[in-house]
Design an enzyme around this catalytic site. Sequence first.
Site, PDB file in Angstrom:
ATOM      1  N   ARG A 236     -21.760  10.720  29.714  1.00 16.57           N
ATOM      2  CA  ARG A 236     -20.856  10.407  28.623  1.00 16.57           C
ATOM      3  C   ARG A 236     -21.717  10.093  27.406  1.00 16.57           C
ATOM      4  O   ARG A 236     -22.812   9.539  27.550  1.00 16.57           O
ATOM      5  CB  ARG A 236     -19.973   9.188  28.940  1.00 16.57           C
ATOM      6  CG  ARG A 236     -18.816   9.476  29.892  1.00 16.57           C
ATOM      7  CD  ARG A 236     -17.755  10.381  29.268  1.00 16.57           C
ATOM      8  NE  ARG A 236     -16.620  10.621  30.127  1.00 16.57           N
ATOM      9  CZ  ARG A 236     -16.466  11.703  30.907  1.00 16.57           C
ATOM     10  NH1 ARG A 236     -17.379  12.646  30.940  1.00 16.57           N
ATOM     11  NH2 ARG A 236     -15.375  11.839  31.639  1.00 16.57           N
ATOM     12  N   GLU A 265     -16.219  12.783  20.148  1.00 16.41           N
ATOM     13  CA  GLU A 265     -15.888  14.178  20.473  1.00 16.41           C
ATOM     14  C   GLU A 265     -14.507  14.499  19.930  1.00 16.41           C
ATOM     15  O   GLU A 265     -13.622  13.638  20.028  1.00 16.41           O
ATOM     16  CB  GLU A 265     -15.912  14.380  21.995  1.00 16.41           C
ATOM     17  CG  GLU A 265     -17.305  14.172  22.582  1.00 16.41           C
ATOM     18  CD  GLU A 265     -17.348  14.354  24.098  1.00 16.41           C
ATOM     19  OE1 GLU A 265     -16.327  14.763  24.691  1.00 16.41           O
ATOM     20  OE2 GLU A 265     -18.401  14.079  24.685  1.00 16.41           O
ATOM     21  N   HIS A 284     -18.874  19.744  25.452  1.00 19.57           N
ATOM     22  CA  HIS A 284     -18.316  19.065  26.626  1.00 19.57           C
ATOM     23  C   HIS A 284     -17.588  20.064  27.549  1.00 19.57           C
ATOM     24  O   HIS A 284     -16.369  20.048  27.686  1.00 19.57           O
ATOM     25  CB  HIS A 284     -17.366  17.923  26.235  1.00 19.57           C
ATOM     26  CG  HIS A 284     -17.114  16.969  27.370  1.00 19.57           C
ATOM     27  ND1 HIS A 284     -16.715  15.669  27.182  1.00 19.57           N
ATOM     28  CD2 HIS A 284     -17.217  17.132  28.716  1.00 19.57           C
ATOM     29  CE1 HIS A 284     -16.575  15.070  28.355  1.00 19.57           C
ATOM     30  NE2 HIS A 284     -16.869  15.934  29.303  1.00 19.57           N
TER      31      HIS A 284
HETATM   32  C1  DGY Z   1     -14.873  14.884  33.735  1.00 25.54           C
HETATM   33  O1  DGY Z   1     -14.187  15.427  34.602  1.00 25.54           O
HETATM   34  O2  DGY Z   1     -14.938  13.669  33.591  1.00 25.54           O
HETATM   35  C2  DGY Z   1     -15.655  15.799  32.859  1.00 25.54           C
HETATM   36  O3  DGY Z   1     -16.341  15.130  31.862  1.00 25.54           O
HETATM   37  C3  DGY Z   1     -14.757  16.847  32.269  1.00 25.54           C
HETATM   38  O4  DGY Z   1     -13.786  16.291  31.457  1.00 25.54           O
END
Ligand code: DGY
Length: 333
Positions: A236, A265, A284
């Site tokens: 993240r 984002e 992402h």
């Molecule tokens: C998640 O599944 O957490 C990934 O980052 C995709 O959104």
Amino acid sequence: MNSKRVVAVRRLKPWHLDRLQERFHVDYFEEPDHDPMAYREALHKAHGLIGGKLQVSPGTLDDAPHLEAVATISVGYDNLPVDEMNRRGIVLTNTPDVLTETTADTGFLLLMATARRLVELTDFVRQGHWTQHVSEAQFGHDVHGKTLGLVGMGRIGQAIARRALGFGMQVRYTHASPKPEFESRWGVERRDCETLLGESDFVCLTVPLTPQTEYLIGADQLRCMKPSSILINIARGRVVDEAALVHALKEGVIAGAGLDVYEREPLPADSPLPRMSNVVALPHVGSATFETRDAMARCAVDNLCQALDGEKPHDLVNAEAWALRQGHGSLAT
Ligand code: DGY
């Protein structure tokens, strides 16, 4: 059809919605912001909420007094108020496992692309600069024989480790608890975070975002890394202090970064990161393949159906809320 109502948001294809509609009354919102009033009204009546990139605050929960279960189409749930959901006995499910291999592919893709300067060099060819034999100005760095340091050794970390071993890399990891089985099976070694940062040629972040991992990598940690090293972030954005990272990349504290996630984002237009030649920036897309997103949506639908039927869902995140729903404790009102 039973009398329960479900609000569905993004990432659901008609065949997923059909499965829900066979059982429940479903209100689908591809983009809740386009009709916030209708979304709020639907939530007010909903027993279940399912979707990707869900934005749920304690205020949203106040607006949804009948909500029993939330099924996020993601493995991460840092965008959801888990404590508040626990208090209210709202069951939360996520979609682990089905995205492990694809997200690990994304991590390894970034590692290779950054080391071998894939984006920079394809641009070089595309823009017609390949007019003579390449020189050191176009060289990259080896991946095989190098050391990969994994920050986080959960499912995705382990899947990246397997890829790295196949590429002839040495693998080190840091994780809250040791993984002795994984260590003996694959010959990987555990380190404390600072040692790992100092030893690794590539550092890959795979930890979930929690109060303990928020801004885990800042200026001090970047200074522990080798000047030739590359940071990969598929975790993240807020695991890294982005301003410190930009500074480290500009000043040569580290050599490069491969990024799939950012503090904000979509990435703001004025972010310097995508314009830096030593950065490979993805939007992402860790789990974003046709196959995996389909599997994630299917998994979330299964979880939601189980939760609303009173069965323990396969991918239950908050056992505390489940226990409350089973009558072990009292629900907050
Ligand atoms: C998640 O599944 O957490 C990934 O980052 C995709 O959104």
